[in-house]
Structure formats: C-alpha cells, structure tokens
Enzyme design. Sequence first.
Site, PDB file in Angstrom:
ATOM      1  N   HIS A 157      22.506  13.285  -8.433  1.00 12.35           N
ATOM      2  CA  HIS A 157      23.000  11.906  -8.225  1.00 12.35           C
ATOM      3  C   HIS A 157      22.478  11.317  -6.909  1.00 12.35           C
ATOM      4  CE1 HIS A 157      26.041  12.938 -11.350  1.00 12.35           C
ATOM      5  NE2 HIS A 157      26.036  14.101 -10.724  1.00 12.35           N
ATOM      6  N   SER A 278       1.693  -4.256   7.093  1.00 12.39           N
ATOM      7  CA  SER A 278       2.232  -5.558   6.715  1.00 12.39           C
ATOM      8  C   SER A 278       1.592  -6.608   7.602  1.00 12.39           C
ATOM      9  CB  SER A 278       3.743  -5.555   6.903  1.00 12.39           C
ATOM     10  OG  SER A 278       4.213  -6.879   7.091  1.00 12.39           O
ATOM     11  N   LYS A 284       5.312  -1.592  10.041  1.00 12.35           N
ATOM     12  CA  LYS A 284       5.309  -1.117   8.661  1.00 12.35           C
ATOM     13  C   LYS A 284       4.090  -0.274   8.307  1.00 12.35           C
ATOM     14  CE  LYS A 284       7.393  -3.122   5.492  1.00 12.35           C
ATOM     15  NZ  LYS A 284       8.533  -3.009   4.622  1.00 12.35           N
ATOM     16  N   GLU A 291       3.565   3.703  -4.846  1.00 12.59           N
ATOM     17  CA  GLU A 291       4.199   2.538  -5.482  1.00 12.59           C
ATOM     18  C   GLU A 291       3.383   2.048  -6.672  1.00 12.59           C
ATOM     19  OE1 GLU A 291       6.405  -0.243  -2.370  1.00 12.59           O
ATOM     20  OE2 GLU A 291       4.462   0.386  -1.618  1.00 12.59           O
TER      21      GLU A 291
END
Length: 463
Positions: A157, A278, A284, A291
């Site tokens: 979980h 970024s 970043k 992804e």
Amino acid sequence: MSKKPWAGRFTQPTDAFVEAFTASIDFDQRLYRYDIQGSMAHARMLARQGIIAADEAETIIAGLEGILADIEQGRFEFSVGLEDIHMNIEARLIERIGSVGGKLHTARSRNDQVALDVRLYLRDEVRAVADHLADVQQALLDQAEANLGVIMPGYTHLQTAQPILFAHHMMAYYEMLQRDAGRLRDLAERLNIMPLGAGALAGTTFPIDREYVAEQLGFSGVTRNSLDSVSDRDFALEFCSAGAIIMMHLSRLAEELILWSSADFAFIELSDGFCTGSSIMPQKKNPDVPELVRGKTGRVYGNLMSLLTVMKALPLAYNKDMQEDKEPLFDTIDTVKGSLKIFSAMIAEMKVRAEAMRLAAAKGFSTATDVADYVVRKGIPFRDAHEIVGKTVRYCLERNKLIEELSLDEFRSFSPAIEEDIFAHITLEASVDARRATGGTAREAVAREIARARQERAHRSRN
Ligand code: ARG
C-alpha cells in the site's frame, strides 16, 4: 501515376486521394529485405518444380539482388501509386529484367506474401527484443550484486511494511523480465510456420513445394489451411500482448525510479544523461526517461487494443482491414526496443543511496513484525502478539521514538515475555536475514538467486 499490376480489369485510373489513402508503402517499406528474401526462396522453388525455367529463376534472383542493393544504398524511389512494398519491388523487377520478372508472382498472391513477410520480419525483431530484455536483466543483476547488503523499506500500500534488500527488489524485476523472455520464446515457436502457398485464399493449381520454401527460409513447418494462412494475425497479436506486458513491467520500475529519485525519498540518483532541467526552477532534475517509458506504456496497450479491434469479427479470408495490422505492430516493436535499450543504460548508471534507504527503513517501524514473531516464539499466540506490538508502536509514535530505542523495561511493560535478547532480533540486518527460505530477502537467499541468475545468463549466451 504508375501503372498498376492489377489494372487489367479497370477502365478508369484510381483517384489520387484514394491511391494515397489505400497505400501502405509509407510504413510497409521496412519489410523490403524480407519481401526479397521470400521472393528469392519462392523463385528457387518454382524452378526446382519446373514451373519456371532455371535460367529464369536466376535472372529473377539477380534482379532482386540488384533491387536489394538499390534500396540499401538509398537509390530506390518508393511509389505510392504502387501501393505497397510487394508491388513496388515487383514493378521494379519487371523494369529491370523485363517480362520474365512477371513470372515471379506465379502461384503466389500478395495475401500469402504479406503473411510471409511479416512473419519473417517479426522473427528477427523478436530476437532483437529478447536481446534487449537480456541487457536490462543484466543491469538489474549487476546492481543487485553491487549493492547486496543495502537495506531499504519494503512497502505494501506504499506504506512501510518490512525491511528488504535493495538487491531483492532489483531481482523482483529480473524475474518479471525472465517471464517476459519466456513469452517471447513461446510466441516465436508459433510464429515460425511458413504461410506461402496459400495463394489468395484457396491454395494454388501449380505443383508447388511448400516444404522446400520453408526449409530455405528456416521455418520449422508449413501452415495447414490456406484460409487460415492468409487471415491469421495471431502472431502479431501475441507479440503486441507480450510487448504490452513488458511495458507494464517497465512502467512499474519507472514509477519506482521516479519516486525514489524525488527529494523526499532520495533513494537513488539517476545520471544526468537521463534527466532534464526546468526552464524556470533551477533546482530541478526531472526523471524524463522513466516518465516517458511510463507514458509510452499507454501507446503500447493501445496498439494491442487497436489490432484486436481490427481483427474482431472479420470474415475469412483476407480483408483490406488487415493492412492496418502493421502500424500498431511496428510501433510496438520500436517502442518496446527503445524503452528496453534506454532502461538498461539508465539502470547500469543509477547511483544507490544506501544511507537514505536504511534510514527510511529504520524510521517506519519496519521491524514491528519481527517483534511480534519474537513474542510468538516466547509462547504468546500471534493475535495477542499483534496487539502487544501495536500498542508498542503507538507508544513510540507518541514519544517520537524508534522501536529499537526502547529500553528493556519499556518493552517489558507491554509483555513480560520480552527479554534482553529482543535487541538482537530487531536490527534491520537480523530482520532481513531471518527470511532465508527460497525467495526470501535474506542476504544468503538473495545471493543464491543472484548466482542462479548468473548461471541462467551464461546458459543463454551459449545458446
Ligand atoms: N498491403 C497489403 C497488406 O498489407 C498486402 C496484401 C494486399 N492484398 C490485397 N488483396 N489487396 O495487407
């Protein structure tokens, strides 16, 4: 506009838009090598059976060799007017060697020809995908071996559950990919059956030798029903399905790498080459590669669904709908190969932050089950032990303590069965190493699996 090989029956030329709409040459040109290979085997068979003369077959084969060289050197202009790769090559052959080139299509149809070409092509691509899979497995194995002692929290979980070895986690993916490789082997067997000789749908009136064509092309047998031969696309579906499962596996690993490389987890660091920055936030470093692989999984699932839907309820035998098999199949091949390729490099270069993993495992009460097991071994029923440890955890939470920071007196206030030896049982190492049966996360169990996997690898490369 090119003259169509089938123009005999027609009085009017094809509308230019219809021509472009029905053509598949833009995408099926990637089959050229297999189309030529199949045609050469067919021509040899025709000559051997006395259907064409030996010197005619030689002329045809020499012509096909010339076309192959032209295509490979970028000297071949594909024509939309000639619809697909089969007619482009055949028309060029006739241009090159004259009317004898027109004998190649004896006892053959584009329907069985395309079935042959796609099987030949996919047979090579399945091997390539299997090689890429093996590379990812190797990278996982190397990371597992290099970080054998690293302990991390295991989750259910997505809540901290029990401590596990990072190596055990890597080897879980190794196992998934091992099953993926098995699926490829299975489908490769069904794929390797030769369909040529089915003609348009009913077979051919010429005395062909299908087994000889199969033998030349390395097929293990011939298809047994001409209608099925030209309308079966199961092999493409099986590949799209195996590809979808591979991507599902990669997407799960991708998701974990993305989470783990966040500042909140900081379990790993992906090398700069697999990330981007970024344009506005200077801090970043985005995990673009995992992804994108996670995102591309959607495309590959879609390809499976679109091919299933193309094939749904099609009457026998060939229907033009089936030309729509190629784009989803090709896209699946390209996407799965690309994703595997980039994953093997990314995993190989990934840095493991052992300290952060260990700290997370220590913080999350991951050894609570070990305390419960300890109490059970002192003779307390498991349900009572569960209650005792539950209260202990609440006590720790209220005082902001780790379980191993409790004193013996504090432990004993929950159960007098607890003794001094409790401390030896609740270290992260003790927790992990206690799970030593096959498939468990103990260092010795995981090391055994790594050694077994190494043998599996060695065996694969010898075959
Ligand atoms: N380009 C076609 C395909 O990919 C080849 C078979 C065409 N057959 C036909 N009868 N039109 O399906």
